[in-house]
Design an enzyme around this catalytic site. Sequence first.
Site, PDB file in Angstrom:
ATOM      1  CG  ASP A 186      -1.893   1.173   1.231  1.00  0.00           C
ATOM      2  OD1 ASP A 186      -1.731   2.096   0.407  1.00  0.00           O
ATOM      3  OD2 ASP A 186      -2.814   1.172   2.063  1.00  0.00           O
ATOM      4  CG  HIS A 191      -0.212   5.385   4.675  1.00  0.00           C
ATOM      5  ND1 HIS A 191      -1.068   5.575   5.737  1.00  0.00           N
ATOM      6  CD2 HIS A 191      -0.941   4.779   3.698  1.00  0.00           C
ATOM      7  CE1 HIS A 191      -2.263   5.087   5.414  1.00  0.00           C
ATOM      8  NE2 HIS A 191      -2.215   4.615   4.194  1.00  0.00           N
ATOM      9  CB  ILE A 206      -2.299   8.603   9.283  1.00  0.00           C
ATOM     10  CG1 ILE A 206      -2.904   8.193   7.930  1.00  0.00           C
ATOM     11  CG2 ILE A 206      -2.701  10.028   9.657  1.00  0.00           C
ATOM     12  CD1 ILE A 206      -4.425   8.147   7.929  1.00  0.00           C
ATOM     13  N   GLY A 209      -4.319   1.664   8.562  1.00  0.00           N
ATOM     14  CA  GLY A 209      -5.228   0.974   9.470  1.00  0.00           C
ATOM     15  C   GLY A 209      -4.870  -0.487   9.628  1.00  0.00           C
TER      16      GLY A 209
END
Length: 287
Positions: A186, A191, A206, A209
């Site tokens: 990903d 990110h 961030i 998840g």
Amino acid sequence: MPIDVDKALNAPPRTQQLAWTTRDVLLYHLSLGSGTELRYSYEGDLEVLPTFALVAGQGISTGDRPAEGLTLPGVDVDLARLLHAGQVVTLHRDRLPTSGSAERTTRIAEVQDKGKAAVIVLAHEVADADGPLWTSKMSIWARGEGGFGGDPGTTAGPRKPEGDPTHVLDVATTPDQALLYRLNGDLNPLHADPEFAAAAGFGAPILHGLASYGLVAKAIVDHFLDGRPARLRELGARFAGPVIPGETLRIALWQQENGFSLSVTCPERDNAAVLTDAWARTTSGGA
């Protein structure tokens, strides 16, 4: 209408071939902070965390092949309006192969009407030549796409029980955790790139998840399942809020008959919710 519910639900399943190597497994574990834990970080007697299933076929062994885009029948929505809202993975064998190939079959199982948003639930079934390996469900929150009069559906899992948790664990993340985790496939700049993150409304890049999800799985295995990944058979959660790399995951667990109910918060931000409506199903056996 951007989401054609009938078309989405009645579309034929889509198949994809997956392949992974030991290197993919090692990188996944290192991106979750396995460090010198050799059962996760050395191929000599390698264990595989069940949550590796969610990145299998996307990692470094695929080389520079572009990742498969999120194209869904009947769904014509700007990807910037989509959020990963929840995840469930269920294992059908005691051990995931440390390398292998399999076929993944994907269909849209539900389109839920949440009013201001729609939730699209993707169901995945993965099998190899020996039979089923795992199934998973991925919930996608499509902002601004609700209000079409559909079924509102349910939450991802059980609500947090009343009373104090049976156990509380603090798991630290590292400032470079998202940069490592993104190598599992990903590569969303959210990110990594501060400017991209700021444009998306975040003060900093961030953590994925699924990285928080994997860290929770590892903590449960290490602290409550004798370090045996085979005993964790299912993990589900709703993604409720972001984590900045370097912050702490506070995992509260309520012991149940066959596992745990749990919630995850960030103590640095007044215990802001990270994972909610979460559960783990475990077994007493396993290799």
